[in-house]
Design a protein around this motif. Structure first.
Motif, PDB file in Angstrom:
ATOM      1  N   HIS A 145       0.803  -1.223   0.000  1.00  0.00           N
ATOM      2  CA  HIS A 145       0.000   0.000   0.000  1.00  0.00           C
ATOM      3  C   HIS A 145       0.835   1.272   0.000  1.00  0.00           C
ATOM      4  O   HIS A 145       0.354   2.339   0.373  1.00  0.00           O
ATOM      5  CB  HIS A 145      -0.948  -0.021   1.196  1.00  0.00           C
ATOM      6  N   GLY A 146       2.102   1.165  -0.395  1.00  0.00           N
ATOM      7  CA  GLY A 146       2.930   2.352  -0.568  1.00  0.00           C
ATOM      8  C   GLY A 146       3.566   2.895   0.697  1.00  0.00           C
ATOM      9  O   GLY A 146       4.019   4.036   0.709  1.00  0.00           O
ATOM     10  N   ALA A 158      -5.301   5.250  -1.998  1.00  0.00           N
ATOM     11  CA  ALA A 158      -4.097   5.926  -2.494  1.00  0.00           C
ATOM     12  C   ALA A 158      -4.291   7.436  -2.653  1.00  0.00           C
ATOM     13  O   ALA A 158      -3.332   8.148  -2.930  1.00  0.00           O
ATOM     14  CB  ALA A 158      -3.664   5.310  -3.821  1.00  0.00           C
TER      15      ALA A 158
END
Length: 125
Positions: free
Chosen positions: A63-64, A98
């Motif tokens: 998820h970054g 995001a």
């Protein structure tokens, strides 16, 4: 001055460096978890504690979550709520958003009211 040939870094070398850095970070998080979550670490044992940390790191990577700070905070959430909670639909929806920063997503996972505004200065977790 003679020119040097280009430096070639092979995939296996990059993988070895990545593994070394990950192992160092996990060791750092083990110390952190034992200091801040001693009862959970005792219940999980050393192998279970390491597994929870590695699972949280993997979940964050999906998820970054790339900074050590945000990954550390996600490890904290994994100990506070349990890894199962991070895989619940409500949590996966937050993690997958995001459109917001990892810092805001961490606040939302914890139910922090500052996350509603999405203001960076309030979201400095």
């Amino acid at each position: 001055m003679p020119s040097l040939p280009p430096l070639i870094v092979r995939a296996a070398q990059v993988d070895a460096l990545r593994k070394e850095l990950l192992d160092r970070f996990v060791a750092k998080m083990m110390t952190h978890a034992q200091a801040f979550f001693p009862s959970q670490c005792a219940a999980l044992g050393e192998a279970g504690t390491e597994r929870r940390i590695r699972d949280a790191i993997d979940e964050g990577a999906k998820h970054g979550f790339v900074t050590q700070r945000n990954v550390c905070k996600l490890v904290n959430v994994a100990f506070e709520l349990g890894m199962g909670a991070l895989r619940e639909p409500w949590a996966t929806a937050i993690l997958a958003d995001a459109s917001t920063s990892p810092a805001i997503r961490l606040l939302r996972l914890r139910g922090d009211p500052a996350a509603k505004s999405g203001r960076k200065e309030q979201a400095d977790v």
